[in-house]
Design an enzyme around this catalytic site. Structure first.
Site, short mmCIF file in Angstrom:
data_model
loop_
_atom_site.label_atom_id
_atom_site.label_comp_id
_atom_site.label_asym_id
_atom_site.label_seq_id
_atom_site.Cartn_x
_atom_site.Cartn_y
_atom_site.Cartn_z
N CYS A 112 63.58 59.16 52.67
CA CYS A 112 64.98 59.06 53.13
C CYS A 112 65.70 60.40 53.11
CB CYS A 112 65.75 58.07 52.26
SG CYS A 112 65.05 56.43 52.33
N HIS A 252 73.45 59.34 52.92
CA HIS A 252 72.39 58.43 53.30
C HIS A 252 72.88 56.99 53.10
CE1 HIS A 252 68.68 56.37 53.66
NE2 HIS A 252 68.48 56.20 52.37
N ASN A 282 69.29 50.52 56.21
CA ASN A 282 68.76 51.79 55.71
C ASN A 282 67.68 52.28 56.69
OD1 ASN A 282 67.36 53.81 54.41
ND2 ASN A 282 67.22 52.75 52.46
O1 UT7 Z 1 66.71 54.71 50.64
C1 UT7 Z 1 66.08 54.98 49.44
C2 UT7 Z 1 66.94 54.69 48.32
N1 UT7 Z 1 67.04 53.25 48.15
C3 UT7 Z 1 67.79 52.82 47.20
O2 UT7 Z 1 68.39 53.62 46.52
C4 UT7 Z 1 67.85 51.33 46.94
C5 UT7 Z 1 68.43 51.12 45.57
N2 UT7 Z 1 68.50 49.74 45.15
C6 UT7 Z 1 69.33 48.83 45.71
O3 UT7 Z 1 70.02 49.13 46.67
C7 UT7 Z 1 69.44 47.48 45.08
O4 UT7 Z 1 68.78 47.50 43.83
C8 UT7 Z 1 68.85 46.33 45.95
C9 UT7 Z 1 69.72 46.07 47.15
C10 UT7 Z 1 67.44 46.69 46.39
C11 UT7 Z 1 68.78 45.04 45.14
O5 UT7 Z 1 70.08 44.68 44.68
P1 UT7 Z 1 70.29 44.28 43.16
O6 UT7 Z 1 71.70 43.92 43.02
O7 UT7 Z 1 69.78 45.42 42.32
O8 UT7 Z 1 69.42 42.97 43.03
P2 UT7 Z 1 68.17 42.66 42.09
O9 UT7 Z 1 66.96 43.34 42.62
O10 UT7 Z 1 68.56 42.93 40.66
O11 UT7 Z 1 68.03 41.10 42.31
C12 UT7 Z 1 69.06 40.20 41.87
C13 UT7 Z 1 68.69 38.81 42.34
C14 UT7 Z 1 67.24 38.41 42.02
O12 UT7 Z 1 67.24 37.03 41.71
P3 UT7 Z 1 67.10 36.54 40.17
O13 UT7 Z 1 65.80 37.14 39.69
O14 UT7 Z 1 68.28 37.14 39.48
O15 UT7 Z 1 67.11 35.07 40.30
C15 UT7 Z 1 66.54 38.61 43.33
O16 UT7 Z 1 65.39 37.80 43.45
O17 UT7 Z 1 68.81 38.73 43.78
C16 UT7 Z 1 67.59 38.21 44.31
N3 UT7 Z 1 67.38 38.80 45.63
C17 UT7 Z 1 67.74 38.23 46.78
N4 UT7 Z 1 68.34 37.06 47.05
C18 UT7 Z 1 68.58 36.76 48.35
C19 UT7 Z 1 66.81 40.01 45.89
N5 UT7 Z 1 66.80 40.21 47.23
C20 UT7 Z 1 67.37 39.12 47.80
C21 UT7 Z 1 67.64 38.74 49.13
N6 UT7 Z 1 68.25 37.57 49.36
N7 UT7 Z 1 67.33 39.54 50.18
#
Ligand code: UT7
Length: 325
Positions: A112, A252, A282
């Site tokens: 990225c 970004h 992204n």
């Molecule tokens: O470009 C390179 C740089 N990229 C980044 O910097 C990305 C950095 N990370 C992020 O942007 C975020 O961590 C994400 C968007 C990837 C994820 O968001 P989050 O708030 O950190 O969610 P999480 O991974 O902690 O997941 C929370 C919950 C989980 O459910 P449980 O285990 O709490 O029941 C996931 O399974 O949200 C669930 N979940 C979803 N639910 C519906 C994760 N993805 C989805 C989805 N739809 N697409």
């Protein structure tokens, strides 16, 4: 002698996929995607579409706006990790499509952060007197590398390309400073194997989960915020520019919450922060040049505007460019 951007262009795949469209493919919801990332839709390459052609279209637009013929370029530098070929480089594929030869054309692989790295490399080589006119491209198609069953990654990425034409310039306009950083120790936070099929959303072949993008989102989130804040402060300090002198921040577009957190930590008013993640998702190395092109189109950048570009991505890599327009 420094370097400045004189024209920009962007191009996208034909298909826009809304969050609602993705609800049909996996267990996700428009509400979750919007509230956790800020994304409403993204463009995704389909079978038969070529990222190299899309990047060439963006390049042609930038060249036309710069009033330059492709044959007048001295080099092509591309930030990408999405070439359909291990070699030739993606830059050589664009060079071929532009119908030019002899000049150097090469890729910079920084995920990225690829465009930020490519601008820095171009600027350094122009300062050294190697080139006078350089085409710098950011292009990626990470949607072809996701596991379409993995809702934690598949909803985030979109495809596209942005291009800029840089020329040498005397005086104090152009790239004021750049700063690049990497931490290989964190490589496992965001990675994809070099093997694997290109799996478009409409293709029958699918990447197996092990060959698809692996991401530890929450850990990456924290490092992204910290590193983008840090590198932005350092690049401004290096140029002797105060943060409140910056007119537009073009980060970004990985996650709206990351962008807001970085801006808040830097004390950057939100009206000075350009975002378009809602419409593109992204797009990896393409995100900053696509955003820059839209910012110019919307009249957000003028002569002498001070513009900060920054990014963080797989590697991990991060970096920033500070530019006086
Ligand atoms: O470009 C390179 C740089 N990229 C980044 O910097 C990305 C950095 N990370 C992020 O942007 C975020 O961590 C994400 C968007 C990837 C994820 O968001 P989050 O708030 O950190 O969610 P999480 O991974 O902690 O997941 C929370 C919950 C989980 O459910 P449980 O285990 O709490 O029941 C996931 O399974 O949200 C669930 N979940 C979803 N639910 C519906 C994760 N993805 C989805 C989805 N739809 N697409």
């Amino acid at each position: 002698m420094g370097s400045r951007i004189v024209a920009t262009g962007r191009a996208l795949p034909r298909t826009a996929l809304s969050n609602k469209d993705l609800e049909r493919y996996m267990d996700t919801s428009d509400e979750w995607i919007k509230s956790r990332t800020g994304i409403n839709q993204r463009y995704a390459i389909r079978q038969g579409e070529s990222l190299a052609e899309i990047a060439t279209t963006a390049s042609r637009i930038a060249l036309e706006r710069a009033g330059l013929k492709a044959s007048e370029l001295d080099a092509i530098i591309v930030g990408t990790v999405s070439s359909e070929y291990a070699f030739p480089s993606f830059a050589c594929q664009i060079q071929h499509q532009l119908g030019i030869s002899s000049i150097p054309a090469f890729d910079v692989a920084a995920a990225c952060s690829g465009f930020i790295y490519a601008i820095s490399v171009a600027d350094s080589q122009m300062r050294a007197g190697d080139f006078k006119r350089v085409l710098v491209v950011g292009a990626d198609a990470l949607s072809t590398m996701v596991d379409w069953n993995d809702r934690r990654t598949a909803v985030l990425f979109g495809d596209g390309a942005g291009a800029v034409v840089m020329v040498t310039t005397p005086g104090n306009r152009g790239v004021l400073s750049s700063l690049l950083r990497s931490s290989g120790e964190h490589w496992h936070l965001l990675s994809v194997r070099a093997t694997g099929v290109r799996s478009t959303i409409d293709s029958e072949v699918r990447r197996c989960a092990d060959d698809a993008i692996q991401m530890k989102g929450p850990e990456l989130f924290k490092i992204a915020v910290k590193s983008m804040e840090e590198v932005s402060r350092l690049v401004a300090e290096r140029a002797g520019v105060k943060l409140d002198e910056i007119d537009l921040f073009v980060p970004h577009q990985a996650n709206m919450r990351i962008i807001t957190a970085v801006a808040d930590r830097l004390g950057m008013p939100h009206e000075k922060v350009f975002t378009n993640i809602d419409r593109f998702g992204n797009t990896s190395a393409a995100s900053v040049p696509i955003a820059l092109d839209e910012a110019i189109e919307q009249g957000r950048i003028h002569d002498n505007s001070i513009v900060m570009l920054n990014a963080c991505g797989g590697g991990l890599t991060w970096g920033a460019n500070l530019i006086r327009w």
